[in-house]
Design a protein around this motif. Structure first.
Motif, PDB file in Angstrom:
ATOM      1  N   ALA A 169       0.846  -1.195   0.000  1.00  0.00           N
ATOM      2  CA  ALA A 169       0.000   0.000   0.000  1.00  0.00           C
ATOM      3  C   ALA A 169       0.879   1.241   0.000  1.00  0.00           C
ATOM      4  O   ALA A 169       1.847   1.333   0.750  1.00  0.00           O
ATOM      5  CB  ALA A 169      -0.905   0.001   1.223  1.00  0.00           C
ATOM      6  N   VAL A 170       0.520   2.193  -0.840  1.00  0.00           N
ATOM      7  CA  VAL A 170       1.273   3.439  -0.968  1.00  0.00           C
ATOM      8  C   VAL A 170       0.350   4.601  -0.633  1.00  0.00           C
ATOM      9  O   VAL A 170      -0.781   4.663  -1.144  1.00  0.00           O
ATOM     10  CB  VAL A 170       1.840   3.582  -2.385  1.00  0.00           C
ATOM     11  N   MET A 171       0.832   5.498   0.207  1.00  0.00           N
ATOM     12  CA  MET A 171      -0.017   6.595   0.676  1.00  0.00           C
ATOM     13  C   MET A 171       0.848   7.760   1.132  1.00  0.00           C
ATOM     14  O   MET A 171       2.082   7.629   1.241  1.00  0.00           O
ATOM     15  CB  MET A 171      -0.904   6.115   1.825  1.00  0.00           C
ATOM     16  N   ALA A 172       0.225   8.875   1.406  1.00  0.00           N
ATOM     17  CA  ALA A 172       0.938  10.049   1.900  1.00  0.00           C
ATOM     18  C   ALA A 172       1.396   9.812   3.337  1.00  0.00           C
ATOM     19  O   ALA A 172       0.787   9.032   4.070  1.00  0.00           O
ATOM     20  CB  ALA A 172       0.032  11.276   1.827  1.00  0.00           C
ATOM     21  N   PRO A 173       2.474  10.485   3.760  1.00  0.00           N
ATOM     22  CA  PRO A 173       3.014  10.270   5.117  1.00  0.00           C
ATOM     23  C   PRO A 173       2.029  10.610   6.234  1.00  0.00           C
ATOM     24  O   PRO A 173       2.129  10.059   7.333  1.00  0.00           O
ATOM     25  CB  PRO A 173       4.226  11.201   5.167  1.00  0.00           C
ATOM     26  N   ASP A 174       1.057  11.515   5.979  1.00  0.00           N
ATOM     27  CA  ASP A 174       0.101  11.891   7.018  1.00  0.00           C
ATOM     28  C   ASP A 174      -1.191  11.069   6.962  1.00  0.00           C
ATOM     29  O   ASP A 174      -2.156  11.362   7.668  1.00  0.00           O
ATOM     30  CB  ASP A 174      -0.231  13.384   6.924  1.00  0.00           C
ATOM     31  N   ILE A 226       1.020   5.016 -13.783  1.00  0.00           N
ATOM     32  CA  ILE A 226       1.564   4.992 -12.429  1.00  0.00           C
ATOM     33  C   ILE A 226       1.768   6.413 -11.902  1.00  0.00           C
ATOM     34  O   ILE A 226       1.620   6.667 -10.706  1.00  0.00           O
ATOM     35  CB  ILE A 226       2.879   4.184 -12.397  1.00  0.00           C
ATOM     36  N   GLU A 227       2.063   7.352 -12.804  1.00  0.00           N
ATOM     37  CA  GLU A 227       2.227   8.745 -12.381  1.00  0.00           C
ATOM     38  C   GLU A 227       0.949   9.260 -11.719  1.00  0.00           C
ATOM     39  O   GLU A 227       0.987   9.941 -10.695  1.00  0.00           O
ATOM     40  CB  GLU A 227       2.576   9.630 -13.583  1.00  0.00           C
ATOM     41  N   ILE A 228      -0.211   8.926 -12.318  1.00  0.00           N
ATOM     42  CA  ILE A 228      -1.487   9.358 -11.741  1.00  0.00           C
ATOM     43  C   ILE A 228      -1.725   8.672 -10.402  1.00  0.00           C
ATOM     44  O   ILE A 228      -2.208   9.287  -9.438  1.00  0.00           O
ATOM     45  CB  ILE A 228      -2.637   9.065 -12.719  1.00  0.00           C
ATOM     46  N   MET A 229      -1.381   7.394 -10.307  1.00  0.00           N
ATOM     47  CA  MET A 229      -1.560   6.664  -9.056  1.00  0.00           C
ATOM     48  C   MET A 229      -0.744   7.308  -7.940  1.00  0.00           C
ATOM     49  O   MET A 229      -1.244   7.498  -6.816  1.00  0.00           O
ATOM     50  CB  MET A 229      -1.155   5.197  -9.257  1.00  0.00           C
ATOM     51  N   ARG A 230       0.485   7.665  -8.242  1.00  0.00           N
ATOM     52  CA  ARG A 230       1.331   8.307  -7.227  1.00  0.00           C
ATOM     53  C   ARG A 230       0.761   9.655  -6.795  1.00  0.00           C
ATOM     54  O   ARG A 230       0.653   9.955  -5.603  1.00  0.00           O
ATOM     55  CB  ARG A 230       2.743   8.492  -7.776  1.00  0.00           C
ATOM     56  N   HIS A 231       0.409  10.498  -7.770  1.00  0.00           N
ATOM     57  CA  HIS A 231      -0.065  11.850  -7.450  1.00  0.00           C
ATOM     58  C   HIS A 231      -1.411  11.815  -6.718  1.00  0.00           C
ATOM     59  O   HIS A 231      -1.658  12.636  -5.817  1.00  0.00           O
ATOM     60  CB  HIS A 231      -0.163  12.689  -8.719  1.00  0.00           C
ATOM     61  N   ALA A 232      -2.265  10.879  -7.085  1.00  0.00           N
ATOM     62  CA  ALA A 232      -3.560  10.780  -6.409  1.00  0.00           C
ATOM     63  C   ALA A 232      -3.374  10.401  -4.946  1.00  0.00           C
ATOM     64  O   ALA A 232      -4.079  10.888  -4.062  1.00  0.00           O
ATOM     65  CB  ALA A 232      -4.441   9.764  -7.121  1.00  0.00           C
ATOM     66  N   ASN A 237      -5.372  11.934  -0.391  1.00  0.00           N
ATOM     67  CA  ASN A 237      -5.412  11.102   0.818  1.00  0.00           C
ATOM     68  C   ASN A 237      -5.832   9.666   0.497  1.00  0.00           C
ATOM     69  O   ASN A 237      -6.444   8.979   1.321  1.00  0.00           O
ATOM     70  CB  ASN A 237      -6.362  11.694   1.866  1.00  0.00           C
ATOM     71  N   GLY A 238      -5.523   9.237  -0.708  1.00  0.00           N
ATOM     72  CA  GLY A 238      -5.939   7.906  -1.146  1.00  0.00           C
ATOM     73  C   GLY A 238      -4.876   6.862  -0.879  1.00  0.00           C
ATOM     74  O   GLY A 238      -3.784   7.139  -0.366  1.00  0.00           O
ATOM     75  N   ILE A 239      -5.201   5.637  -1.229  1.00  0.00           N
ATOM     76  CA  ILE A 239      -4.271   4.510  -1.138  1.00  0.00           C
ATOM     77  C   ILE A 239      -4.178   3.875  -2.518  1.00  0.00           C
ATOM     78  O   ILE A 239      -5.194   3.643  -3.182  1.00  0.00           O
ATOM     79  CB  ILE A 239      -4.772   3.453  -0.126  1.00  0.00           C
ATOM     80  N   LEU A 256       5.749  10.093  -0.155  1.00  0.00           N
ATOM     81  CA  LEU A 256       4.943   8.878  -0.090  1.00  0.00           C
ATOM     82  C   LEU A 256       5.607   7.876   0.845  1.00  0.00           C
ATOM     83  O   LEU A 256       6.834   7.891   1.020  1.00  0.00           O
ATOM     84  CB  LEU A 256       4.788   8.249  -1.480  1.00  0.00           C
ATOM     85  N   VAL A 257       4.798   6.994   1.398  1.00  0.00           N
ATOM     86  CA  VAL A 257       5.332   5.889   2.190  1.00  0.00           C
ATOM     87  C   VAL A 257       4.798   4.577   1.617  1.00  0.00           C
ATOM     88  O   VAL A 257       3.740   4.543   0.977  1.00  0.00           O
ATOM     89  CB  VAL A 257       4.952   6.004   3.681  1.00  0.00           C
TER      90      VAL A 257
END
Length: 301
Positions: A169-174, A226-232, A237-239, A256-257
């Motif tokens: 799972a990839v998401m923002a640090p917060d 994948i660029e859109i997946m990362r930016h989203a 606040n998505g996964i 990202l984490v």
């Protein structure tokens, strides 16, 4: 170099049938060639030339030796050419074909390192949509190297490096789940999901994992980029679900984490670096070694 000089003497005498002619072609004294050949024959314990009144011809032992000598001289010439490339005496050009997700992550850092060390070498970086297209480009000679996920076996291609990256799972640090050591897929359902579409190599792994849990994910975004997946994941606040290779730059930048997902712990995509079976230039080999190092360090980091 003394060894190569002796091989050159023997080769030229075999070609001309004369020590004097060989000496003239090589611009050395005939006596020097004669001494070297006599010393070699003494070392071998047998003549390599039959000395006729007007010509020298190879003996049976000489015929065996000359094959080795000529192959050695060819290999020496190739090695010298590669060393010249490495010394930067030639500009050179390398074409690297890659999948789009790697274009803004794993590859750019390596390219920067390579360009610093080899400023006169031109790099052509080509994005191709599928692994098959990358393999075709390398097999046809349009690209020197190719990098992507889960390539099919091809006898015209050589695997130069491989590394497995587990989907997670990839998401923002917060994000509320970002601090966990690992999570389950069921933990993700209540958050906006950004999922690879059915044309992506990632999707079958996700479909299988969700189906085993009888979960029906409802993604807010479905994409093959994948660029859109990362930016989203950063902005909404998505996964999303990617490998460490896909987010190398964002992880190092703290944007990202990556959190392991228990149900995906056995599912890995294989990142593969390929070249043509016949080999590549010396300067392409330098880029190969740098890419190998980056691939392995990303697994460790």
């Amino acid at each position: 170099m003394l060894h190569s000089r002796l091989l050159t003497y023997v080769d030229e005498v075999a070609r001309t049938g004369s020590i004097r002619q060989a000496a003239s072609h090589l611009n050395v004294a005939a006596s020097a060639i004669s001494r070297q050949i006599l010393a070699l024959e003494t070392q071998l314990g047998t003549p390599i030339f039959q000395r006729l009144p007007r010509k020298l011809i190879l003996t049976a032992a000489g015929e065996i030796l000359i094959g080795h000598i000529r192959q050695t001289l060819k290999e020496l010439s190739r090695a010298q050419a590669k060393i010249e490339e490495l010394k930067g005496l030639r500009r050179g050009e390398i074409t690297l074909a890659m999948m789009s997700g790697l274009a803004s992550n794993l590859v750019p850092g390596t390219v920067k390192q390579f360009r610093t060390a080899n400023p006169r070498v031109k790099l052509v970086l080509t994005l191709l949509a599928t692994g098959e297209a990358i393999q075709t480009a390398v097999a046809s000679g349009e690209a020197d190297l190719g990098i992507g996920f889960d390539f099919a076996k091809d006898n015209n291609l050589k695997v130069l490096a491989r590394a497995n990256g587990h989907l997670g799972a990839v998401m923002a640090p917060d994000h509320p789940l970002a601090k966990r050591a690992s999570i389950r897929l069921s933990d993700c359902i209540d958050y906006p999901l950004v999922i690879a579409d059915r044309s992506s190599a990632i999707r079958p792994y996700l479909d299988s994992a969700f189906a085993k849990l009888s979960l029906d994910p409802q993604p807010v975004i479905e994409t093959n980029a994948i660029e859109i997946m990362r930016h989203a994941a950063i902005l909404d606040n998505g996964i999303t679900f990617l490998t460490p290779f896909d987010i190398e730059f964002e992880r190092r930048a703290g944007r990202l984490v990556y959190v392991p997902v228990r149900e995906l712990s056995h599912d890995a995509q294989t990142l593969i670096l390929i070249g043509h079976q016949r080999g590549s230039s010396a300067i392409a080999s330098v880029l190969t070694e740098m890419l190998k190092t980056t691939m392995m360090s990303e697994l460790i980091s």
